[in-house]
Scaffold this active site. Structure first.
Site, mmCIF file in Angstrom:
data_model
loop_
_atom_site.group_PDB
_atom_site.id
_atom_site.type_symbol
_atom_site.label_atom_id
_atom_site.label_comp_id
_atom_site.label_asym_id
_atom_site.label_seq_id
_atom_site.Cartn_x
_atom_site.Cartn_y
_atom_site.Cartn_z
ATOM 1 N N LYS A 40 0.820 -1.209 0.000
ATOM 2 C CA LYS A 40 0.000 0.000 0.000
ATOM 3 C C LYS A 40 0.855 1.262 0.000
ATOM 4 O O LYS A 40 0.488 2.247 -0.618
ATOM 5 C CB LYS A 40 -0.946 0.018 1.190
ATOM 6 N N THR A 41 2.007 1.246 0.671
ATOM 7 C CA THR A 41 2.832 2.451 0.689
ATOM 8 C C THR A 41 3.326 2.761 -0.714
ATOM 9 O O THR A 41 3.357 3.909 -1.151
ATOM 10 C CB THR A 41 4.021 2.288 1.644
ATOM 11 N N ASP A 228 -3.795 7.461 5.570
ATOM 12 C CA ASP A 228 -3.329 6.092 5.775
ATOM 13 C C ASP A 228 -3.900 5.545 7.089
ATOM 14 O O ASP A 228 -4.287 6.332 7.950
ATOM 15 C CB ASP A 228 -1.786 6.111 5.821
ATOM 16 N N GLU A 229 -3.909 4.233 7.231
ATOM 17 C CA GLU A 229 -4.406 3.600 8.473
ATOM 18 C C GLU A 229 -5.790 4.132 8.841
ATOM 19 O O GLU A 229 -6.074 4.437 10.002
ATOM 20 C CB GLU A 229 -3.435 3.838 9.640
ATOM 21 N N GLN A 272 -6.825 -4.837 10.780
ATOM 22 C CA GLN A 272 -5.701 -4.320 11.563
ATOM 23 C C GLN A 272 -6.112 -3.172 12.480
ATOM 24 O O GLN A 272 -5.281 -2.395 12.928
ATOM 25 C CB GLN A 272 -4.579 -3.865 10.627
ATOM 26 N N ARG A 628 3.732 -9.191 10.508
ATOM 27 C CA ARG A 628 4.938 -8.349 10.411
ATOM 28 C C ARG A 628 6.136 -9.151 9.895
ATOM 29 O O ARG A 628 7.158 -8.584 9.531
ATOM 30 C CB ARG A 628 5.342 -7.765 11.774
#
Length: 775
Positions: A40-41, A228-229, A272, A628
DNA sequence: ATCGCTCGGGTTTTT
DNA sequence: CCCGAGCGAT
């Protein structure tokens, strides 16, 4: 439509079809549902770069919101790499930093001044504590944590005191008291010209709502907003985004055609979402399509980070949360190695497993900075640290008790705040008798009362010390402090342009002239030496700040410090293993991940059991931890866990059963560890021979501390400069006898590599290892 | 005003 | 176990 031209652009290289769509879509609203590790980044940065490159937007028209400063600077770097200097001038920051920037600009519009202080949660708590005491609210059962949690929750819902009071039930004495607490707290903040963390967002929203012409400024300016997030936004943050994406009101009729609303891109993954306790509302993302009519949704499911085994484990864990949209991560890169599991007898035994496996990974060529150890609660670091030190594994705790939370740093910062924002009574009071100047609580109260009567600030009351009929010593002390603050203010006023008058100079002047530094140096408390060093470290921080921001003023420094997040000081280039909580781990990735303490009451944490949605959120936390890991994942737990001085029995987490058994290679499973006489763990082999242990002795008196005769103890000793060389035989408290195969390192960092007769090969920090030389 | 002692309470995650 | 609050001695 010429797709060939588009796909040949370097910006679009290597993207899968969904990513491509997320980069290229143009419209008012776009939701990118991005599974963990789905790139996504990359998508976000290329989307921004695309807007700039095609001249659809100027840099100044882009506002990108990230969760942490670290993520922000990473994003800026990556955009810069794509488009070069065109990246300058964009706003890429956290919600909080963006709001501070807006508030400082507009503060005068609504009764604040631009040098306002930002209160962190510690400051808020201190203030609330004082209020509770004044009101004797404890008899009604109020505590600092209940009151501050409630206030924070209300602010996150954009409910201010007056709004709350309007619907409060005044028959209930508790409610009456709470309104009073809330009111006093709000007044104290505004009279101190201060905002707490929650205010930064909420007050910006109020500002926009109260002053449409101010809102219009930003609504016109930002043409593309990216968040984001998004799954972790709370209501106030949601409202802020709504305000910013409104069509700007037409304020000058006939001058300009109305500008249309900014386009909004949000990225997130409801699996998340782990910040509900902080007010994050998962509905913001779930209901995005309803909120923003005509929104486009793109789903990214292909994972570029982890092995399939890790992803399968993650998928099967998270599928136990019902009420979620089904989403399955997959990779084209193969199964990879199995997940490794281990059950220790104690937290120390578990930590030893972690240390041993890290040593093995490192020997095989993995860099320490590619390894991370996660845990649910900060208190778990104790055992890990003890063992990692002894095993000579270099590590760094990310977050935890932060530098800026240390008392001596808060003291030094209070001096700076007293200069930058004299209205901040809390800061002035903090330094009033720090270092000790003989100004006690009685004098402090006298000053406060005087200030109230004269309707001046507490700071200004210091100027009138002579009128209070105090002793000559106390009066002189107060006047000296007041004069010092004036002197520092004069230096700070010459900022930022005057050479040689920077933030470091202001700080140095304050800590030297006040005698604070000298008091620490002269103290006979051995810890004060370290505190003095920390204060000097803060001076170094100001120098670094001034180097990076030659024009930076004192308030800018204070802002930067207030808004650092735990993860921000994670140094990717450091040669150390990273230790952090599962929350801090969000957004990061490592080659190898150790997820420790996978036990009931810890993960899920026992405090979450009562909360609605608690266990589901804990599962998401576990899911975040698993995802992660790139190549290797280690899950560990202990059978007994030390807490508050005594030891309690721990049970394996329910989440472990949610991972298909064939994916885990148990070095020692919970079952093995519970069956007495079953497979013995390595750390326990050492002294078991011919010794049945506590269980085989009938009617033996209970000896809880020796239940596991060879458990890894937590004792640390100082061996001074014990000399060891290859060939020496040694005895270790936990591992038994062994032979030294080599010694490396210098001075207190000398490390012995030891081949133990039964416990295997280990690296030990000689200075602290519980060892002795034997014949 | 300050220091040092004891006692009791609380224990999740954090921008 | 770790902290802060409260208290008595100096």
């Amino acid at each position: 439509m010429s797709t060939t031209v588009e796909t040949s652009s370097p910006l679009l290289e290597g993207l899968n079809p969904q990513q491509l769509e997320a980069v290229l879509y143009r419209g008012p609203a776009l939701l990118i549902v991005a599974g963990a590790g789905s790139g996504k980044t990359s998508v976000l940065t290329r989307r921004i770069a695309g807007l700039l490159e095609s001249r659809e937007a100027w840099p100044s028209q882009i506002l990108a919101i990230t969760f942490t400063n670290k993520a922000a600077s990473e994003m800026r770097d990556r955009v810069t790499r794509l488009v070069g200097r065109a990246a300058e001038g964009m706003w890429i920051s956290t919600f909080h930093s963006a709001c501070v920037r807006i508030l400082r600009r507009e503060a005068e519009q609504f009764g604040y001044s631009k040098n306002f202080t930002i209160y962190d949660s510690g400051d808020s708590r201190a203030l609330i504590k004082r209020i509770l005491k004044d009101l004797e609210a404890d008899v009604l059962g109020f505590t600092v944590s209940t009151a501050s949690a409630k206030i924070s929750k209300l602010k996150n819902e954009l409910t201010d005191v007056e709004t709350y009071a309007r619907q409060a039930n005044f028959q209930d004495p508790n409610e009456v008291m709470f309104v009073e607490i809330f009111r006093r707290y709000s007044r104290a903040l505004s009279s101190a010209n201060a905002f707490d963390f929650d205010d930064l967002i909420a007050q910006t929203v109020y500002l926009f709502r109260a002053f449409p012409h101010v809102a219009a400024l930003y609504q016109k300016r930002f043409r593309h907003i990216l968040v984001d997030e998004y799954q972790d936004t709370n209501h106030a943050q949601y409202a802020l985004i709504r305000e910013l994406t409104k069509e700007p009101a037409e304020l000058e009729p006939g001058l300009l055609a109305a500008t249309e609303a900014a386009s909004l891109t949000v990225v997130g993954d409801s699996d998340q979402s782990i910040y509900a306790f902080r007010g994050a509302d998962i509905r913001n993302i779930v209901e995005f399509e309803r909120d923003f009519a005509g929104a486009k949704v793109v789903l990214l499911e292909q994972n570029y980070r982890s092995t399939q085994n890790i992803l399968t484990a993650a998928n099967s864990v998270i599928s136990n949360n019902f009420d979620r949209k089904d989403k399955k991560l997959w990779t084209a890169d193969g199964d990879g190695e199995k997940i490794v599991g281990y059950t220790g007898y104690s937290g120390h035994d578990e930590a030893q497993f972690v240390a041993d496996e890290i040593a093995t990974l490192h020997e095989k060529g993995m860099a320490y900075h590619d390894i991370a150890v996660f845990y649910r609660t900060n208190s778990q670091t104790r055992a890990l640290e003890e063992i990692l030190i002894r095993s000579a594994v270099p590590y760094k705790i990310v977050g935890g008790t932060k530098f800026y939370e240390r008392a001596e740093i808060k003291d030094a910062m209070a001096y700076l705040i007293a200069v930058a924002n004299p209205a901040d009574t809390l800061a002035v009071r903090r330094i009033l008798n720090t270092p000790k100047r003989g100004i006690g609580p009685a004098t402090e109260t006298l000053l406060a009362t005087y200030a109230e009567k004269q309707e001046i600030t507490f700071r200004d009351s210091l100027r009138h010390a002579a009128e209070l009929g105090l002793g000559p010593k106390v009066t002189a002390a107060i006047t000296a402090l007041s004069d010092l603050l004036d002197e520092a203010t004069a230096v700070a006023a010459r900022l930022p342009t005057a050479p040689g008058d920077g933030v470091p100079e202001v700080l140095s002047l304050l800590i030297a002239q006040s005698g604070y530094l000298d008091a620490l140096r002269a103290s006979r408390d051995p810890q004060d030496e370290a505190r003095a060093e920390n204060v000097e470290e803060l001076v170094a921080v100001t120098k670094e700040f001034q180097r990076n921001n030659p024009e930076g003023a004192l308030v800018d420094f204070l802002t930067e410090v207030s808004l650092v997040a735990a993860v921000d000081d994670l140094d990717d280039s450091s040669g150390t293993v990273s230790l952090m909580t599962l929350h801090t781990a969000k957004g990061l990735e490592f080659e190898a991940v150790f997820l420790t303490g996978v036990e009931e009451d810890l993960l899920p944490h026992r405090m979450s059991a009562g909360e609605p949605g608690g266990p589901a959120e804990e599962r998401r936390l576990f899911y975040v931890g698993i995802t992660r890991a790139r190549k290797r994942l280690f899950l560990s737990l202990a059978m007994t866990r030390a807490q508050y001085g005594d030891v309690s029995v721990a049970m394996p987490s329910r989440y472990l059963q949610e991972i298909p058994a064939e994916l885990i290679d148990w070095r020692q499973s919970p079952g093995m560890a519970t069956s007495r006489g079953g497979t013995q763990p390595r750390a326990l082999n050492a002294r078991r021979d011919g010794y049945g242990g506590a269980y085989s002795v009938p009617n033996a008196p209970p000896k809880p501390k020796t239940e596991w005769a060879n458990r890894v103890t937590n004792q640390v000793r100082d061996n001074g400069d014990l000399m060891l060389q290859a060939g020496d035989r040694i005895r270790h408290t936990d591992f038994g006898d062994g032979r030294v195969s080599g010694v490396t390192g210098e001075g207190p960092k000398r490390i012995a590599e030891v081949q133990f007769d039964t416990a295997g090969r280990k690296r030990l920090l000689i200075k602290v290892a519980p060892i002795e030389k034997i014949g």
